[in-house]
Design an enzyme around this catalytic site. Structure first.
Site, PDB file in Angstrom:
ATOM      1  N   GLU A   1      -4.033   4.143  17.839  1.00  0.00           N
ATOM      2  CA  GLU A   1      -2.496   3.856  18.042  1.00  0.00           C
ATOM      3  C   GLU A   1      -2.057   4.979  19.028  1.00  0.00           C
ATOM      4  O   GLU A   1      -2.495   6.242  19.244  1.00  0.00           O
ATOM      5  CB  GLU A   1      -1.636   4.253  16.669  1.00  0.00           C
ATOM      6  CG  GLU A   1      -2.048   3.022  15.605  1.00  0.00           C
ATOM      7  CD  GLU A   1      -1.295   3.216  14.599  1.00  0.00           C
ATOM      8  OE1 GLU A   1      -0.392   2.933  14.420  1.00  0.00           O
ATOM      9  OE2 GLU A   1      -1.731   4.077  13.560  1.00  0.00           O
TER      10      GLU A   1
ATOM     11  N   ASP B   1      -4.263   6.306   5.111  1.00  0.00           N
ATOM     12  CA  ASP B   1      -3.555   5.431   5.679  1.00  0.00           C
ATOM     13  C   ASP B   1      -4.264   4.204   6.320  1.00  0.00           C
ATOM     14  O   ASP B   1      -3.628   3.129   6.643  1.00  0.00           O
ATOM     15  CB  ASP B   1      -2.692   6.134   6.979  1.00  0.00           C
ATOM     16  CG  ASP B   1      -1.652   5.426   7.336  1.00  0.00           C
ATOM     17  OD1 ASP B   1      -0.707   4.942   6.620  1.00  0.00           O
ATOM     18  OD2 ASP B   1      -1.392   5.608   8.634  1.00  0.00           O
TER      19      ASP B   1
ATOM     20  N   LYS C   1       0.864  -1.208  -0.052  1.00  0.00           N
ATOM     21  CA  LYS C   1       0.179   0.129   0.027  1.00  0.00           C
ATOM     22  C   LYS C   1       0.911   1.191   0.000  1.00  0.00           C
ATOM     23  O   LYS C   1       2.048   1.096   0.428  1.00  0.00           O
ATOM     24  CB  LYS C   1      -1.043   0.195   1.194  1.00  0.00           C
ATOM     25  CG  LYS C   1      -0.183   0.072   2.596  1.00  0.00           C
ATOM     26  CD  LYS C   1      -1.166   0.084   3.586  1.00  0.00           C
ATOM     27  CE  LYS C   1      -1.786   1.263   4.126  1.00  0.00           C
ATOM     28  NZ  LYS C   1      -0.894   1.963   5.167  1.00  0.00           N
TER      29      LYS C   1
ATOM     30  N   HIS D   1      -7.452  -0.943   6.226  1.00  0.00           N
ATOM     31  CA  HIS D   1      -7.647  -1.745   7.242  1.00  0.00           C
ATOM     32  C   HIS D   1      -9.113  -1.800   7.870  1.00  0.00           C
ATOM     33  O   HIS D   1      -9.552  -2.921   8.110  1.00  0.00           O
ATOM     34  CB  HIS D   1      -6.362  -1.468   8.387  1.00  0.00           C
ATOM     35  CG  HIS D   1      -4.955  -1.282   7.874  1.00  0.00           C
ATOM     36  ND1 HIS D   1      -4.553  -2.167   7.091  1.00  0.00           N
ATOM     37  CD2 HIS D   1      -4.145  -0.303   8.180  1.00  0.00           C
ATOM     38  CE1 HIS D   1      -3.215  -1.595   6.639  1.00  0.00           C
ATOM     39  NE2 HIS D   1      -3.049  -0.898   7.541  1.00  0.00           N
TER      40      HIS D   1
ATOM     41  N   HIS E   1      -1.723  -5.472   5.554  1.00  0.00           N
ATOM     42  CA  HIS E   1      -1.164  -6.511   6.504  1.00  0.00           C
ATOM     43  C   HIS E   1      -2.312  -6.933   7.399  1.00  0.00           C
ATOM     44  O   HIS E   1      -2.035  -7.995   8.151  1.00  0.00           O
ATOM     45  CB  HIS E   1       0.191  -5.986   6.985  1.00  0.00           C
ATOM     46  CG  HIS E   1       0.086  -4.905   7.969  1.00  0.00           C
ATOM     47  ND1 HIS E   1      -0.475  -3.779   7.868  1.00  0.00           N
ATOM     48  CD2 HIS E   1       0.165  -4.854   9.279  1.00  0.00           C
ATOM     49  CE1 HIS E   1      -0.393  -2.928   8.750  1.00  0.00           C
ATOM     50  NE2 HIS E   1      -0.031  -3.810   9.722  1.00  0.00           N
TER      51      HIS E   1
HETATM   52  C1  BG6 Z   1       0.078   0.758   8.532  1.00  0.00           C
HETATM   53  C2  BG6 Z   1      -0.082   2.336   8.616  1.00  0.00           C
HETATM   54  O1  BG6 Z   1      -0.524   0.362   7.469  1.00  0.00           O
HETATM   55  O2  BG6 Z   1      -0.210   0.357   9.739  1.00  0.00           O
HETATM   56  C3  BG6 Z   1       0.792   2.983   9.647  1.00  0.00           C
HETATM   57  O3  BG6 Z   1       0.356   2.983   7.367  1.00  0.00           O
HETATM   58  C4  BG6 Z   1       0.113   2.246  10.983  1.00  0.00           C
HETATM   59  O4  BG6 Z   1       0.631   4.327   9.991  1.00  0.00           O
HETATM   60  C5  BG6 Z   1      -0.007   0.795  10.644  1.00  0.00           C
HETATM   61  O5  BG6 Z   1       0.873   2.613  12.183  1.00  0.00           O
HETATM   62  C6  BG6 Z   1      -0.504   0.081  12.113  1.00  0.00           C
HETATM   63  O6  BG6 Z   1      -0.217  -1.338  11.889  1.00  0.00           O
HETATM   64  P1  BG6 Z   1       0.156  -2.349  13.178  1.00  0.00           P
HETATM   65  O7  BG6 Z   1       0.220  -3.553  12.621  1.00  0.00           O
HETATM   66  O8  BG6 Z   1       1.276  -1.877  13.733  1.00  0.00           O
HETATM   67  O9  BG6 Z   1      -1.181  -1.978  14.200  1.00  0.00           O
END
Ligand code: BG6
Length: 502
Positions: free
Chosen positions: A235, A254, A167, A259, A197
């Protein structure tokens, strides 16, 4: 609680080369190379296998190996030397710019020799771990150099060329369509593996198993029994030095377009016939088509933009930036299952804690059978909580009599926790996704139509956010619960977010 021991990862059967663009970049260092090393440690990489890493600063083979080892030690401090040795022996470098034809001539030559040496039968898995601006130039040049050929998906008995694309897949609906057209002019859809992911996380994969592998939830999973659903991906970190990237991106591109909407689809979609790529992705696409478009006043009333205090002082961020670092959205799904059930989504950086969670709030009980108004008011509706991370697990809030001489009713949690049940930490999402791409298994990758439908849904939000005035964005304390306006959006509906900090 009984639970089986986790399955060890299984080696993909087909020999293959992994061609990793962006090998010295941030993503490779933090995610891709550590995941490959974990697979190496578990003896889960194909027996006949090698990696060619490409970047401007790759250097020669020895230099690349030294560079990656140093970078990887930050993430895998306990890496055994023999695992690294096994891995490094199959790692090669091509140094050059992704936009220079010469790089591809060199790559093609190197591949021919290495493929003969490692007997990988011409099977190629390409990973574009580069900035998005490089996707099209790389694909065009690989195609011209004959490194990937359209239609080589391995299903017709020949060798395969598959491409994993990171992405962001586009910047908005129009650019995503343009990228997708370009991708399809070079590759068949069956050769494309678009990474989200979150789909590689155990807990996200478990949503469908939990819904459709248990007899008790599916009959309740609809507008007759569910009051509303909350999906939170919070986050605690800020933009962590990536201010200039984030200014271009913002929270919707993002986190939401990919997600959050993927999680929403898994929570709300109909049952697929099986877990094959087309069945699962077809059902997700159907769900995305049922999302009510945000139009007219809804773009104002059903969407809350927020920005954490201090964002504007981050390096790379404009002093008057109106880029949202938080958003809450009230979504509706117009179908027989969900008509009238709001889905509240929220995600942001700089919040009280890192917590990704789905909450299914069931309807309140309809009458008071205890004869005491005071008792009945204490009965909270059932809430099913699926904790995606951290503290991965599932719990269900139920009413229970408080022991003692009165009719007092309290809430208790029936709870399951992955770590206790399976005695292990979940594998990193990238390990599973890499293995699946090596096996040609695309269920956990986003299909073209899904990605475009998600862009279509968020486009009105992006349009609104592009022109935000400074006073139209709600500021919130770093480390807090998010903007008051998000709380108020639910309050108007007589609901509230379940607290981030209990
Ligand atoms: C990413 C975003 O796809 O996912 C980031 O670009 C984000 O900004 C991250 O922090 C969060 O993923 P995870 O797996 O660390 O919760």
């Amino acid at each position: 609680m009984t639970a089986s021991a986790p399955d060890p990862p299984e080696r993909p059967k087909e020999p293959q080369a992994l061609i990793l663009f962006g090998v010295t970049g941030d993503l490779a260092r933090r995610k891709v190379v550590p995941a490959l090393l974990e697979l190496e440690r578990a003896h889960a990489l194909p027996e006949k296998f090698f990696i060619v890493g490409i970047s401007r600063s790759a250097g020669d083979d020895a230099e690349l190996r030294a560079k990656l080892e140093a970078g990887v030690r930050e993430h895998l401090a306990d890496l055994e030397p023999e695992v690294w040795e096994r891995f490094a022996a199959r790692l090669y470098a091509v140094s050059g710019s992704a936009t220079a034809d010469e790089t591809y001539a060199q790559l093609a030559k190197r591949l021919a020799r290495l493929e003969a040496l490692h007997e990988t039968a011409g099977n190629r898995l390409v990973y574009l771990a580069t900035p998005a601006s490089a996707f099209t130039p790389i694909l065009q040049r690989m195609s011209r150099a004959g490194i990937v050929r359209r239609g080589d998906d391995g299903t017709r008995g020949g060798s395969f060329a598959r491409v994993i694309i990171e992405k962001p897949y586009g910047h908005d609906l129009a650019s995503a369509k343009a990228l997708d057209d370009e991708v399809h002019s070079i590759l068949a859809e069956s050769q494309v593996f678009r990474i989200d992911h979150f789909l590689g996380k155990e807990t996200v994969q478990n949503i469908l198993v939990f819904r459709f592998g248990n007899a008790i939830f599916e009959p309740l999973w609809n507008r007759h029994h569910v009051d509303h659903i909350q999906i939170t991906v919070a986050e605690s970190i800020g933009v962590e030095g990536r201010g200039d990237f984030y200014e271009e991106t913002g929270v919707v591109r993002d986190m939401v377009q990919n997600h959050l909407l993927q999680i929403l689809a898994l929570c709300a979609m109909e049952a697929p016939v099986d877990f094959s790529p087309d069945e699962v992705r077809g059902m997700k696409a159907q769900l995305f088509r049922s999302l009510r478009p945000l139009a007219g006043a809804d773009v104002e009333t059903c969407v809350v933009p927020g920005q954490y205090e201090g964002y504007r002082s981050e390096p790379g961020v404009a002093a008057d930036s109106t880029t949202p670092t938080y958003t809450a959205i009230k979504a509706h799904i117009d179908n027989w299952r969900w008509q009238g059930v709001p889905f509240y989504l929220r995600t942001g950086k700089g919040l009280a804690k890192r917590a990704a969670e789905i909450q299914v709030h069931f309807r309140a009980i309809p009458f008071c059978m205890y004869g005491e108004e005071r008792v009945c008011q204490l009965i909270e509706p059932n809430v099913l909580r699926m904790r995606i991370q951290p503290d991965e697990g599932i719990s269900m809030r139920v009413a229970s009599k408080v022991p003692g001489d009165s009719n007092r009713v309290g809430s208790v949690d029936l709870s399951f926790n992955y770590k206790d049940a399976f005695q292990t930490e979940a594998a990193d999402a990238y390990e599973r996704l890499l293995l699946d791409a090596m096996r040609g298994q695309a269920t956990l990758f986003a299909r073209s139509d899904e990605v475009l439908l998600c862009w279509e849904y968020v486009q009105p939000i992006l349009d609104r956010y592009r022109d935000l005035k400074p006073d139209e964005i709600s500021r919130y304390d770093f480390g807090g619960a998010g903007p008051d306006a998000a709380r108020d959006m639910l309050k108007k509906d007589g609901r509230h977010w379940l607290a981030l900090v209990q």
